[in-house]
Motif scaffolding. Structure first.
Motif, PDB file in Angstrom:
ATOM      1  N   VAL A   1       0.855  -1.177   0.000  1.00 29.66           N
ATOM      2  CA  VAL A   1       0.000   0.000   0.000  1.00 29.66           C
ATOM      3  C   VAL A   1       0.894   1.230   0.000  1.00 29.66           C
ATOM      4  O   VAL A   1       1.966   1.244   0.608  1.00 29.66           O
ATOM      5  N   GLU A   2       0.467   2.250  -0.742  1.00 26.75           N
ATOM      6  CA  GLU A   2       1.149   3.543  -0.736  1.00 26.75           C
ATOM      7  C   GLU A   2       0.408   4.446   0.256  1.00 26.75           C
ATOM      8  O   GLU A   2      -0.802   4.669   0.104  1.00 26.75           O
TER       9      GLU A   2
ATOM     10  N   SER B   1       5.903   3.807   1.193  1.00 25.19           N
ATOM     11  CA  SER B   1       5.593   2.674   0.314  1.00 25.19           C
ATOM     12  C   SER B   1       5.833   1.404   1.115  1.00 25.19           C
ATOM     13  O   SER B   1       6.979   1.035   1.378  1.00 25.19           O
ATOM     14  N   ALA B   2       4.749   0.740   1.522  1.00 27.15           N
ATOM     15  CA  ALA B   2       4.891  -0.409   2.413  1.00 27.15           C
ATOM     16  C   ALA B   2       5.529  -1.603   1.713  1.00 27.15           C
ATOM     17  O   ALA B   2       6.233  -2.393   2.343  1.00 27.15           O
TER      18      ALA B   2
ATOM     19  N   GLU C   1       7.388  11.136  -5.638  1.00 25.72           N
ATOM     20  CA  GLU C   1       6.439  10.390  -6.458  1.00 25.72           C
ATOM     21  C   GLU C   1       5.880   9.220  -5.666  1.00 25.72           C
ATOM     22  O   GLU C   1       6.307   8.938  -4.537  1.00 25.72           O
ATOM     23  N   VAL C   2       4.917   8.543  -6.247  1.00 25.92           N
ATOM     24  CA  VAL C   2       4.243   7.438  -5.594  1.00 25.92           C
ATOM     25  C   VAL C   2       4.231   6.252  -6.540  1.00 25.92           C
ATOM     26  O   VAL C   2       4.310   6.423  -7.767  1.00 25.92           O
ATOM     27  N   GLY C   3       4.139   5.029  -5.972  1.00 26.36           N
ATOM     28  CA  GLY C   3       4.215   3.824  -6.787  1.00 26.36           C
ATOM     29  C   GLY C   3       2.910   3.453  -7.443  1.00 26.36           C
ATOM     30  O   GLY C   3       2.608   2.263  -7.617  1.00 26.36           O
ATOM     31  N   THR C   4       2.126   4.471  -7.813  1.00 24.73           N
ATOM     32  CA  THR C   4       0.855   4.266  -8.516  1.00 24.73           C
ATOM     33  C   THR C   4       0.879   5.168  -9.735  1.00 24.73           C
ATOM     34  O   THR C   4       0.776   6.391  -9.607  1.00 24.73           O
TER      35      THR C   4
END
Length: 226
Positions: free
Chosen positions: A63-64, A95-96, A152-155
């Motif tokens: 999960v982000e 970022s888990a 940034e995010v992993g999505t």
């Protein structure tokens, strides 16, 4: 093309150990099969913590997690060895990935308030990681998460915009197929709809929209490409 308004009063509420959490989506024991998320969002929690309260060590995986502190201070510690205190205006992306254990505790003599969003990542099982920023939030929408920001995010395609206008203004919403607008404080007008604190708008293929801010407000906007 759809525009759905979710009022503050329709949110689920959790009260425990003095803290109060308002959930925009189904969460924990608050189950609603018609409100499990929006685009990649699976949670948007509006957290209110008295001093010294919060969440002891608990696990997350794939999960982000994006945490934006509004008032007070929040201490984050985790199993990767990070320990950081976030003050007002600071943002942390966790970022888990393959698994992380963290704790979040109010670390201020005053009440602490923060927004926390959970997103589904594109790739499961990646190594956990963290990144923090203090976006220069002002009168216009500022990209706080995404390719135009320092974090940034992993999505893929997910971007977070924030604004804190201190007077009347108009905000042009991002050009994206799906938008989630949340009024943290103050008020906003979206077409003929008036939004107050805690209200949200979910937009599908509603391009070219603008928010009219009649006075000071705090606004959060997530945009998604799918």
């Amino acid at each position: 093309m759809t525009l759905e308004i979710r009022t503050a009063g329709s949110r689920f509420v959790t009260r425990a150990e003095g803290r109060e959490t308002f959930h925009s989506f189904a969460f924990g024991p608050h189950y609603d099969p018609a409100n499990l998320g929006f685009a990649a969002m699976t949670a948007l929690n509006d957290e209110h913590l008295p001093p010294g309260t919060g969440y002891a060590n608990h696990p997350h995986r794939d999960v982000e997690i994006i945490t934006w502190v509004l008032d007070g201070a929040l201490r984050h510690t985790d199993s990767t060895g990070h320990s950081v205190v976030l003050g007002p205006g600071e943002l942390l992306r966790t970022s888990a990935g393959s698994g992380i254990v963290h704790a979040e505790v109010a670390d201020s003599p005053e009440p602490t308030r923060f927004l926390q969003t959970w997103l589904r990542p594109d790739e499961p099982g990646l190594p956990p990681s963290l990144a923090g920023t203090r976006p220069g939030v002002g009168d216009g929408l500022v990209e706080a998460i995404g390719p135009g920001a320092s974090v940034e995010v992993g999505t893929r395609g997910a971007r977070l915009f924030l604004a804190r206008p201190r007077g009347a203004t108009t905000l042009a919403l991002p050009d994206a197929p799906r938008l989630h607008v949340f009024v943290v404080d103050g008020a906003a007008e979206l077409g003929d709809r008036c939004l107050g604190p805690g209200d949200a708008a979910r937009l599908d293929d509603e391009g070219g929209r603008s928010l009219v801010i009649p006075a000071s407000a705090t606004i959060s906007v997530w945009s998604f490409r799918s």
